[in-house]
Design an enzyme around this catalytic site. Structure first.
Site, PDB file in Angstrom:
ATOM      1  N   ASN A  12       0.870  -1.177   0.000  1.00  0.00           N
ATOM      2  CA  ASN A  12       0.000   0.000   0.000  1.00  0.00           C
ATOM      3  C   ASN A  12       0.910   1.231   0.000  1.00  0.00           C
ATOM      4  O   ASN A  12       1.500   1.570   1.021  1.00  0.00           O
ATOM      5  CB  ASN A  12      -0.884  -0.031   1.266  1.00  0.00           C
ATOM      6  CG  ASN A  12      -1.690   1.242   1.434  1.00  0.00           C
ATOM      7  OD1 ASN A  12      -1.786   2.055   0.522  1.00  0.00           O
ATOM      8  ND2 ASN A  12      -2.277   1.410   2.611  1.00  0.00           N
ATOM      9  N   TRP A  13       1.002   1.856  -1.169  1.00  0.00           N
ATOM     10  CA  TRP A  13       1.950   2.982  -1.290  1.00  0.00           C
ATOM     11  C   TRP A  13       1.394   4.281  -0.712  1.00  0.00           C
ATOM     12  O   TRP A  13       2.100   5.280  -0.652  1.00  0.00           O
ATOM     13  CB  TRP A  13       2.318   3.192  -2.764  1.00  0.00           C
ATOM     14  CG  TRP A  13       3.047   2.026  -3.371  1.00  0.00           C
ATOM     15  CD1 TRP A  13       3.410   0.856  -2.755  1.00  0.00           C
ATOM     16  CD2 TRP A  13       3.508   1.908  -4.725  1.00  0.00           C
ATOM     17  NE1 TRP A  13       4.054   0.019  -3.636  1.00  0.00           N
ATOM     18  CE2 TRP A  13       4.126   0.654  -4.858  1.00  0.00           C
ATOM     19  CE3 TRP A  13       3.441   2.743  -5.842  1.00  0.00           C
ATOM     20  CZ2 TRP A  13       4.691   0.214  -6.053  1.00  0.00           C
ATOM     21  CZ3 TRP A  13       3.997   2.311  -7.037  1.00  0.00           C
ATOM     22  CH2 TRP A  13       4.617   1.057  -7.133  1.00  0.00           C
ATOM     23  N   LYS A  14       0.126   4.249  -0.366  1.00  0.00           N
ATOM     24  CA  LYS A  14      -0.531   5.437   0.212  1.00  0.00           C
ATOM     25  C   LYS A  14      -0.312   6.658  -0.693  1.00  0.00           C
ATOM     26  O   LYS A  14      -0.249   6.512  -1.911  1.00  0.00           O
ATOM     27  CB  LYS A  14      -0.039   5.676   1.642  1.00  0.00           C
ATOM     28  CG  LYS A  14      -0.132   4.413   2.501  1.00  0.00           C
ATOM     29  CD  LYS A  14       0.026   4.669   3.964  1.00  0.00           C
ATOM     30  CE  LYS A  14       0.012   3.348   4.711  1.00  0.00           C
ATOM     31  NZ  LYS A  14       0.043   3.490   6.143  1.00  0.00           N
ATOM     32  N   HIS A  98      -9.378   1.084   4.978  1.00  0.00           N
ATOM     33  CA  HIS A  98      -8.101   1.220   5.685  1.00  0.00           C
ATOM     34  C   HIS A  98      -8.316   2.110   6.905  1.00  0.00           C
ATOM     35  O   HIS A  98      -9.126   3.037   6.870  1.00  0.00           O
ATOM     36  CB  HIS A  98      -7.054   1.836   4.742  1.00  0.00           C
ATOM     37  CG  HIS A  98      -5.674   1.789   5.325  1.00  0.00           C
ATOM     38  ND1 HIS A  98      -5.223   2.728   6.231  1.00  0.00           N
ATOM     39  CD2 HIS A  98      -4.652   0.921   5.145  1.00  0.00           C
ATOM     40  CE1 HIS A  98      -3.983   2.420   6.577  1.00  0.00           C
ATOM     41  NE2 HIS A  98      -3.612   1.328   5.933  1.00  0.00           N
ATOM     42  N   GLU A 100      -6.742   4.473   8.061  1.00  0.00           N
ATOM     43  CA  GLU A 100      -6.574   5.917   7.808  1.00  0.00           C
ATOM     44  C   GLU A 100      -7.852   6.504   7.220  1.00  0.00           C
ATOM     45  O   GLU A 100      -8.226   7.625   7.544  1.00  0.00           O
ATOM     46  CB  GLU A 100      -5.362   6.144   6.889  1.00  0.00           C
ATOM     47  CG  GLU A 100      -4.055   5.931   7.643  1.00  0.00           C
ATOM     48  CD  GLU A 100      -2.898   5.440   6.800  1.00  0.00           C
ATOM     49  OE1 GLU A 100      -2.961   5.506   5.566  1.00  0.00           O
ATOM     50  OE2 GLU A 100      -1.910   4.956   7.409  1.00  0.00           O
ATOM     51  N   GLU A 170      -5.313  -5.329  10.669  1.00  0.00           N
ATOM     52  CA  GLU A 170      -4.286  -4.314  10.874  1.00  0.00           C
ATOM     53  C   GLU A 170      -4.539  -3.593  12.198  1.00  0.00           C
ATOM     54  O   GLU A 170      -5.363  -2.667  12.254  1.00  0.00           O
ATOM     55  CB  GLU A 170      -4.334  -3.283   9.746  1.00  0.00           C
ATOM     56  CG  GLU A 170      -4.071  -3.863   8.380  1.00  0.00           C
ATOM     57  CD  GLU A 170      -3.467  -2.821   7.457  1.00  0.00           C
ATOM     58  OE1 GLU A 170      -2.325  -3.007   7.028  1.00  0.00           O
ATOM     59  OE2 GLU A 170      -4.133  -1.794   7.191  1.00  0.00           O
ATOM     60  N   GLY A 176       2.531   1.931  10.806  1.00  0.00           N
ATOM     61  CA  GLY A 176       3.466   3.036  10.652  1.00  0.00           C
ATOM     62  C   GLY A 176       4.175   3.427  11.941  1.00  0.00           C
ATOM     63  O   GLY A 176       4.808   4.474  12.017  1.00  0.00           O
ATOM     64  N   SER A 216       3.551  -2.558  10.360  1.00  0.00           N
ATOM     65  CA  SER A 216       5.008  -2.577  10.505  1.00  0.00           C
ATOM     66  C   SER A 216       5.641  -3.921  10.118  1.00  0.00           C
ATOM     67  O   SER A 216       6.568  -4.403  10.769  1.00  0.00           O
ATOM     68  CB  SER A 216       5.414  -2.168  11.920  1.00  0.00           C
ATOM     69  OG  SER A 216       4.956  -0.851  12.194  1.00  0.00           O
ATOM     70  N   GLY A 237       2.816  -1.244   4.353  1.00  0.00           N
ATOM     71  CA  GLY A 237       2.835   0.182   4.061  1.00  0.00           C
ATOM     72  C   GLY A 237       4.254   0.652   3.787  1.00  0.00           C
ATOM     73  O   GLY A 237       4.798   0.459   2.690  1.00  0.00           O
TER      74      GLY A 237
HETATM   75  C1  PEP Z   1      -0.719  -0.014   6.270  1.00  0.00           C
HETATM   76  O1  PEP Z   1      -0.867   1.184   6.206  1.00  0.00           O
HETATM   77  O2  PEP Z   1      -1.569  -0.773   5.780  1.00  0.00           O
HETATM   78  C2  PEP Z   1       0.457  -0.532   6.971  1.00  0.00           C
HETATM   79  C3  PEP Z   1       0.434  -1.766   7.374  1.00  0.00           C
HETATM   80  O3  PEP Z   1       1.496   0.353   7.140  1.00  0.00           O
HETATM   81  P1  PEP Z   1       2.952   0.006   7.745  1.00  0.00           P
HETATM   82  O4  PEP Z   1       3.412  -1.266   7.090  1.00  0.00           O
HETATM   83  O5  PEP Z   1       3.789   1.190   7.378  1.00  0.00           O
HETATM   84  O6  PEP Z   1       2.764  -0.165   9.227  1.00  0.00           O
END
Ligand code: PEP
Length: 254
Positions: A12-14, A98, A100, A170, A176, A216, A237
């Site tokens: 997920n490049w956001k 998600h 976010e 998640e 993050g 993470s 992410g």
């Molecule tokens: C995500 O945003 O779906 C995610 C898992 O981010 P990260 O890997 O940076 O924790």
């Protein structure tokens, strides 16, 4: 690694990468991951890069995902993107709900289920995200939150649609932050979700649904997490933004 379900690892490049940067990363990933057959590999660039990335992943083992879509098919919804528009770029997956978007856009479970139905109607597989906040975990409410989110976000889907849906567990506190769920925390949550799917649908459906872990994930923890019996992949992410880390997560998971 011998898994009951084929692993699916999605990046997920956001809101990162211009079209040129996205193209560079995908070219590198194609080279790095050309021989991988054991894992379904998905990249989810921003909308603006879908066209370019779509051309680059043609005839490769990398599939294209989007990060969101509208629950509507067309019309006066300024700034929204419909499933049919994603199909123009051969998008196969779409991340929905998600944390976010749940937090900043106030997306509800009811909205997410409408989006999931719209995605399936266009033959796009939704990656439906669920997960508790730190306050909810500390209050002992993890299972209650997951129960509500899974029931609400998947409401109205048929058994076949559920089997083609990917669920991403998640924990919000792990996204993050560099903090990863322990193996026991991840396995417990995934097992809980699978048992809930069995209650809501059937044992067969529950056995077939793939449940990704996200929060993470990095090359150093991927192997342990992916080896857990009810973990069937990862939604990544930060570490998906570099070829080395995303590539190593995939290679370490096999
Ligand atoms: C995500 O945003 O779906 C995610 C898992 O981010 P990260 O890997 O940076 O924790």
């Amino acid at each position: 690694m011998n898994k009951e379900r084929k692993l699916i690892i999605a990046g997920n490049w956001k809101m990162n990468k211009t079209t040129a940067e996205a193209a560079d990363l995908v070219r590198d990933l194609k080279l790095d991951l050309a021989n991988i057959k054991e894992v379904d590999i998905v990249v989810c660039p921003p909308f603006t890069a879908l066209g370019e990335v779509s051309k680059l992943v043609l005839a490769s083992n990398i599939r294209l995902g989007a990060q969101n879509m509208s629950e509507h098919n067309f019309g006066a919804y300024t700034g929204e993107i419909a499933a049919g528009m994603l199909k123009e770029f051969s998008v196969r997956y779409v991340i929905l709900g998600h944390s976010e978007r749940r937090q900043y856009q106030k997306e509800s479970d009811a909205l997410i289920s409408k989006k999931a139905l719209a995605a399936h109607a266009a033959s796009i597989r939704p990656i439906v995200c669920v997960g508790e906040t730190l306050a909810e975990r500390e209050a002992g409410q993890t299972e209650k939150v997951l129960d509500t989110q899974v029931r609400g976000s998947l409401a109205g889907l048929t058994k076949q649609q559920i089997e083609e849906t990917i669920i991403a567990y998640e924990p919000v506190w792990a996204i993050g932050t560099g903090k990863t769920a322990t193996s026991a925390q991840a396995q417990d949550a995934h097992k809980f979700i699978r048992q809930l799917l069995e209650t809501l649908f059937t044992k067969t459906v529950a056995r077939r649904v793939r449940i990704q872990y996200g929060g993470s994930v990095k090359p150093s923890n991927a192997r342990e997490l992916m080896a857990l019996p009810d973990v069937d992949g990862a939604l990544v992410g930060g570490a998906s933004l570099e070829v080395r880390s995303f590539g190593d997560i995939i290679k370490n998971s096999i």
